[in-house]
Design a protein around this motif. Structure first.
Motif, short mmCIF file in Angstrom:
data_model
loop_
_atom_site.label_atom_id
_atom_site.label_comp_id
_atom_site.label_asym_id
_atom_site.label_seq_id
_atom_site.Cartn_x
_atom_site.Cartn_y
_atom_site.Cartn_z
N ARG A 61 59.64 40.66 38.58
CA ARG A 61 58.57 40.45 37.61
C ARG A 61 58.78 41.20 36.36
NH1 ARG A 61 53.49 37.92 37.82
NH2 ARG A 61 51.12 39.76 36.54
N PRO A 98 50.83 42.80 33.91
CA PRO A 98 50.07 42.98 33.82
C PRO A 98 49.43 42.73 35.53
CG PRO A 98 48.64 42.41 32.69
CD PRO A 98 50.61 43.05 32.75
N LEU A 99 48.85 43.10 36.56
CA LEU A 99 48.37 42.65 37.67
C LEU A 99 46.82 42.55 38.33
CD1 LEU A 99 51.47 44.45 40.41
CD2 LEU A 99 51.40 42.52 39.16
N ILE A 100 47.03 41.37 39.23
CA ILE A 100 45.39 41.71 39.29
C ILE A 100 44.91 41.70 40.12
CG2 ILE A 100 44.02 39.76 39.55
CD1 ILE A 100 45.29 37.29 38.16
N ILE A 144 38.58 40.09 32.74
CA ILE A 144 38.87 41.81 32.74
C ILE A 144 38.33 42.30 32.24
CG2 ILE A 144 40.26 42.16 30.82
CD1 ILE A 144 42.73 39.99 31.34
N MET A 194 47.66 49.13 29.20
CA MET A 194 46.77 48.69 28.35
C MET A 194 45.64 49.41 29.58
SD MET A 194 47.99 44.97 29.86
CE MET A 194 47.25 44.25 28.51
N SER A 210 50.48 35.89 41.89
CA SER A 210 51.54 34.46 43.12
C SER A 210 52.62 35.12 43.82
CB SER A 210 51.26 33.60 42.25
OG SER A 210 52.42 34.19 41.16
N ARG A 257 44.04 32.55 29.84
CA ARG A 257 45.17 31.77 30.84
C ARG A 257 43.98 30.21 31.35
NH1 ARG A 257 48.06 33.71 35.96
NH2 ARG A 257 46.16 33.96 37.13
N MET A 312 51.42 35.28 29.86
CA MET A 312 51.46 34.23 29.01
C MET A 312 53.16 34.27 27.96
SD MET A 312 49.05 32.55 30.42
CE MET A 312 48.37 31.05 29.62
P1 AMP Z 1 49.36 36.39 38.09
O1 AMP Z 1 49.33 37.46 38.71
O2 AMP Z 1 51.36 36.39 37.84
O3 AMP Z 1 48.92 35.20 38.35
O4 AMP Z 1 49.26 36.66 37.02
C1 AMP Z 1 48.38 37.22 35.94
C2 AMP Z 1 47.79 37.27 34.59
O5 AMP Z 1 47.24 37.84 34.05
C3 AMP Z 1 49.14 37.12 33.66
O6 AMP Z 1 48.77 36.20 33.01
C4 AMP Z 1 48.74 39.28 32.96
O7 AMP Z 1 49.77 39.04 32.37
C5 AMP Z 1 47.28 38.57 32.99
N1 AMP Z 1 46.91 40.11 32.91
C6 AMP Z 1 46.99 40.98 33.84
N2 AMP Z 1 46.34 41.89 33.70
C7 AMP Z 1 45.45 41.79 32.63
C8 AMP Z 1 45.02 42.76 31.43
N3 AMP Z 1 44.22 43.92 31.79
N4 AMP Z 1 44.74 41.94 30.31
C9 AMP Z 1 45.38 40.72 29.76
N5 AMP Z 1 45.97 40.36 31.03
C10 AMP Z 1 46.18 40.49 31.55
#
Ligand code: AMP
Ligand code: MG
Length: 350
Positions: free
Chosen positions: A63, A68-70, A105, A121, A149, A201, A236
Motif C-alpha cells: 500500500r 492513511p488507515l482506518i 474522521i 494528517m 482491506s 468515500r 481515493m
Molecule cells: P481502506 O482501509 O483500504 O478501506 O481505505 C480507507 C480509506 O479511508 C482510504 O480512502 C483512506 O484514504 C481514508 N482515510 C483514512 N484515514 C483518513 C483521514 N484521516 N482523512 C481522510 N481520509 C482518510
C-alpha cells in the motif's frame, strides 16, 4: 512465514472463550498482522499504536505509505483516548450507526497512535465494525486496531477468507476465517471535523441515511473524478478493484450491450459480461456472471468484489458491465465499478 488459518463460527455465543481468537489476539499484541472478517470486507489488522506493526500492513499490502488507515475499536470508551473532541453531529452518527459500516474522521489526539496510521494528517479515521468476530478480537487485543482491506493494493477487497489467502498467503501471521462478509463494499467515510459533515468515500451507509440523522451533508466533489488531484481521502486517488481484463461500463439498453459483445467476438476477442440475476440469461457472451439482483442493490454490493475476482480465473479479453442507479448503496457500487473500469464508459446515445 506460515499463515495460520483459524476457522471460527461467528454465530456461536461463546466467542469470548474461543481459544483461536485468543491466539489471533495474542499475535496482534505481539505486533503481528492478522486478517479478520468485518461486516463490510475482510480487514488486515495490526496494533495501531506500533510503528513496527503498522509498517507490516503497508508491506504486506504493497500500500502507498501516504494512504492513511482506518482505526477499529470495539468499545466507545476507546474513542476518547484517540481524538481531541467528538462534535455533536459525530455523536449523533455514532449513536445511530455504530457498530456499523460508517467511518468517522475526527481530529486526532497527538502522540497516541503510530504516525504511520495517519501519515502527515491531523485527523484520524475511526470505526466500530458490526461483526461479532471483529469486535471480540479487538476486545481481546485491548488495542485500537488499524485495518485496511486485506487484499494486495489495487485488487478487489476480499469478502471471503480464501480471497485474503489468494493475495497474502505467506505474508501475514494469520487469518480468522469467519465465512463471507455481509455488506460487501467498504464503509462510508465521513469527515466530521467541519460544521457540515462531508462524505469522502461512499459505502455501506448511504447519504440518505446519514442526512436523516444530521441534516445536510456534502460529498467530496472529487470522488468520482478520473484522476482526482486532491481528494480529501488520499486513498481515493489510487486505482482499485481492477480485474486483469479491462472493464467497460455500459450506459444503454440490454440489446446495445449485446451488440457490443457481438462486435468484439467477431474481432476474435473473448468477452465477459457483468449482469444481474434478472438479466443473465438474456446475454450471449463467453462468460456471463450475475452480480446480485438488480431489484436489491444490497445484493449487488454483496457480490461485487467476488464477481470482479472471478473474472481473473476466466479466459476473457474484455468485460462489459451493466450499471446501477446512484441511489442508496448504488452510489458506493458505482464508485467501485468506476474504479474497476478506470472510468471507461460506453454511452448508447452519443
Ligand atoms: P481502506 O482501509 O483500504 O478501506 O481505505 C480507507 C480509506 O479511508 C482510504 O480512502 C483512506 O484514504 C481514508 N482515510 C483514512 N484515514 C483518513 C483521514 N484521516 N482523512 C481522510 N481520509 C482518510
Ligand atoms: Mg482497500
Amino acid at each position: 512465514m506460515k499463515t495460520i488459518q483459524w476457522y471460527v463460527d461467528k454465530d456461536v455465543d461463546n466467542l469470548m472463550s474461543n481459544p483461536q481468537l485468543d491466539e489471533a489476539a495474542n499475535l496482534l499484541k505481539k505486533n503481528e498482522v492478522v486478517a479478520f472478517p468485518t461486516e463490510t470486507v475482510y480487514g488486515l489488522g495490526a496494533n495501531a499504536k506500533s510503528d513496527l506493526a503498522v509498517a507490516k500492513i503497508y508491506e504486506a499490502k504493497g500500500r502507498p505509505s501516504d494512504n492513511p488507515l482506518i482505526v477499529h475499536i470495539a468499545e466507545l470508551n476507546q474513542l476518547e483516548e484517540l481524538v481531541t473532541f467528538v462534535p455533536e453531529k459525530a455523536n449523533l452518527l455514532i449513536n445511530r450507526f455504530w457498530p456499523g459500516p460508517l467511518t468517522i474522521i475526527l481530529n486526532r489526539e497527538p502522540n497516541i497512535l503510530s504516525e504511520k496510521v495517519t501519515p502527515g494528517m491531523d485527523t484520524v479515521a475511526i470505526r466500530m465494525p458490526d461483526h461479532p468476530i471483529a469486535l471480540e478480537l479487538i476486545r481481546k487485543a485491548q488495542l485500537p486496531i488499524a485495518a485496511p482491506s486485506a487484499n494486495r493494493s489495487g485488487k478487489p477487497s476480499p469478502t471471503i477468507a480464501e480471497h485474503v489467502l489468494e493475495d497474502l498467503n505467506g505474508q501475514i501471521s494469520g487469518v480468522v476465517n469467519g465465512g463471507d462478509t455481509g455488506v460487501g463494499v467498504e464503509s462510508t467515510v465521513i469527515d466530521c471535523t467541519q460544521e457540515i459533515p462531508m462524505i469522502l468515500r461512499p459505502g455501506g451507509i448511504s447519504k440518505e441515511e446519514i442526512e436523516n440523522v444530521v441534516g445536510e451533508v456534502f460529498i467530496d466533489p472529487s470522488i468520482n473524478e478520473e484522476t482526482p488531484s486532491r481528494p480529501k481521502s488520499p486513498g481515493m486517488k489510487y486505482t482499485h478493484y481492477a480485474p486483469d481484463a479491462p472493464v467497460y461500463l455500459v450506459n444503454g439498453t440490454f440489446s446495445f450491450l449485446q451488440d457490443l459483445v457481438n462486435k468484439k467476438q467477431r474481432e476474435g476477442l473473448k468477452v465477459g459480461v457483468i449482469a444481474t440475476e434478472e438479466t443473465k440469461k438474456d446475454y450471449h457472451a463467453d462468460v456471463v456472471l450475475a452480480c446480485g439482483r438488480r431489484s436489491d442493490l444490497q445484493s449487488v454490493a454483496h457480490s461485487l468484489y467476488e464477481t470482479l475476482r472471478t473474472f481473473n480465473s476466466k479466459d476473457v479479453d474484455i468485460i462489459y458491465s451493466e450499471t446501477f442507479p446512484l441511489e442508496g448503496i448504488g452510489l458506493a457500487i458505482m464508485n467501485r465499478l468506476e474504479k474497476a473500469a478506470g472510468h471507461r464508459w460506453i454511452h448508447q446515445n452519443q
